[in-house]
Motif scaffolding. Structure first.
Motif, PDB file in Angstrom:
ATOM      1  N   THR A   1      41.031  77.722  56.641  1.00 47.91           N
ATOM      2  CA  THR A   1      42.275  78.474  56.905  1.00 47.91           C
ATOM      3  C   THR A   1      42.968  77.804  58.247  1.00 47.91           C
TER       4      THR A   1
ATOM      5  N   ARG B   1      50.391  76.705  49.572  1.00 50.74           N
ATOM      6  CA  ARG B   1      49.707  75.330  49.930  1.00 50.74           C
ATOM      7  C   ARG B   1      48.166  75.425  48.943  1.00 50.74           C
TER       8      ARG B   1
ATOM      9  N   SER C   1      52.895  81.250  53.039  1.00 55.48           N
ATOM     10  CA  SER C   1      52.829  79.991  53.401  1.00 55.48           C
ATOM     11  C   SER C   1      51.361  79.311  52.989  1.00 55.48           C
ATOM     12  N   ALA C   2      50.442  80.002  53.316  1.00 55.96           N
ATOM     13  CA  ALA C   2      49.150  79.532  52.938  1.00 55.96           C
ATOM     14  C   ALA C   2      48.725  79.470  51.615  1.00 55.96           C
TER      15      ALA C   2
ATOM     16  N   HIS D   1      44.886  86.605  49.402  1.00 54.22           N
ATOM     17  CA  HIS D   1      45.926  85.379  48.770  1.00 54.22           C
ATOM     18  C   HIS D   1      46.473  85.929  47.396  1.00 54.22           C
TER      19      HIS D   1
ATOM     20  N   ALA E   1      56.611  79.866  59.200  1.00 48.73           N
ATOM     21  CA  ALA E   1      55.301  80.403  59.640  1.00 48.73           C
ATOM     22  C   ALA E   1      55.770  81.297  60.983  1.00 48.73           C
TER      23      ALA E   1
ATOM     24  N   GLU F   1      44.743  74.778  56.495  1.00 53.31           N
ATOM     25  CA  GLU F   1      46.049  75.199  56.036  1.00 53.31           C
ATOM     26  C   GLU F   1      46.923  75.358  57.170  1.00 53.31           C
ATOM     27  N   ALA F   2      46.940  75.884  58.220  1.00 55.58           N
ATOM     28  CA  ALA F   2      47.877  76.168  59.196  1.00 55.58           C
ATOM     29  C   ALA F   2      48.574  74.925  59.566  1.00 55.58           C
TER      30      ALA F   2
ATOM     31  N   ALA G   1      50.828  73.200  56.936  1.00 53.81           N
ATOM     32  CA  ALA G   1      51.948  74.059  56.737  1.00 53.81           C
ATOM     33  C   ALA G   1      52.870  73.573  57.843  1.00 53.81           C
TER      34      ALA G   1
ATOM     35  N   SER H   1      50.800  84.437  55.078  1.00 54.99           N
ATOM     36  CA  SER H   1      50.051  84.428  54.041  1.00 54.99           C
ATOM     37  C   SER H   1      50.694  83.723  52.860  1.00 54.99           C
TER      38      SER H   1
END
Length: 206
Positions: A132, A91, A87-88, A43, A77, A135-136, A139, A85
């Protein structure tokens, strides 16, 4: 923390023009949330790309970043692992900077966007999804909200229609692979069911 994660090159992160002063705290934030150090390093590498995008948006220091600037650094994404990565980490930076009082999020007018926080907690507490995965989902939800605000000309809060959903999926499908699009559609269905169950949108859009 940075020196432990990157013994030889930690200065590359602490000296970033925009995010540099926050990278030490951001790394500790990620570790504190249970992220393994391998993922924390991943990250932080993505944060370097976000820093570059912030500079392109004429942000010269951490105090100049707006919520819109940060969101504008999140690419669609699925275009590549690098974009996913980024995009994550956008956030995660949003959460961290908001907690630190460094990012003031504007009042949101869209009902779905107002409840992204509730949706994230629902995914974690009710559905028990991994961070994770959450987060997806978030997004995709954020991009759908942005799409609604773009296509709506109404002064009131826009309500999604079947055409809005179809347009979002079609436009997204032009940028990503078919396999990735299937994940995006699954995320969107989950969001629409959540909002419909709360009576905030018309049922059946999923």
């Amino acid at each position: 923390m940075l020196q432990e994660l990157f013994p030889r090159v930690h200065g590359r992160y602490s000296s970033l023009p925009v995010l540099g002063p926050t990278t030490e705290g951001f790394a500790a934030f990620l570790v504190g949330r249970g992220y393994p150090r391998r993922l924390v390093r991943f990250h932080l590498r993505a944060a370097r790309r976000v820093d570059e995008r912030l500079r392109r948006r004429r942000c010269r220091s951490i105090t100049e970043i707006t919520w819109a600037d940060l969101q504008g650094c999140a690419p669609a994404a699925g275009r590549s692992q690098e974009d996913a990565s980024s995009s994550a980490v956008v956030r995660l930076l949003e959460i961290y900077l908001t907690e630190q009082g460094l990012l003031l999020r504007p009042e949101l007018s869209n009902p779905a966007e107002q409840r992204l926080g509730d949706y994230g907690r629902y995914l974690e507490k009710v559905r028990g999804l991994a961070r994770t995965t959450i987060e997806a989902h978030l997004a995709t939800a954020s991009r759908f909200v942005a799409h609604l605000n773009t296509v709506s000309t109404a002064a009131a809060c826009p309500q999604p229609t079947a055409q809005d959903v179809e347009t979002f999926v079609r436009d997204t499908g032009r940028r990503i692979s078919r396999a990735t699009l299937q994940h995006t559609v699954a995320h969107l269905r989950s969001l629409l069911r959540f909002l419909a169950a709360r009576g905030e949108i018309t049922a059946g859009l999923d």
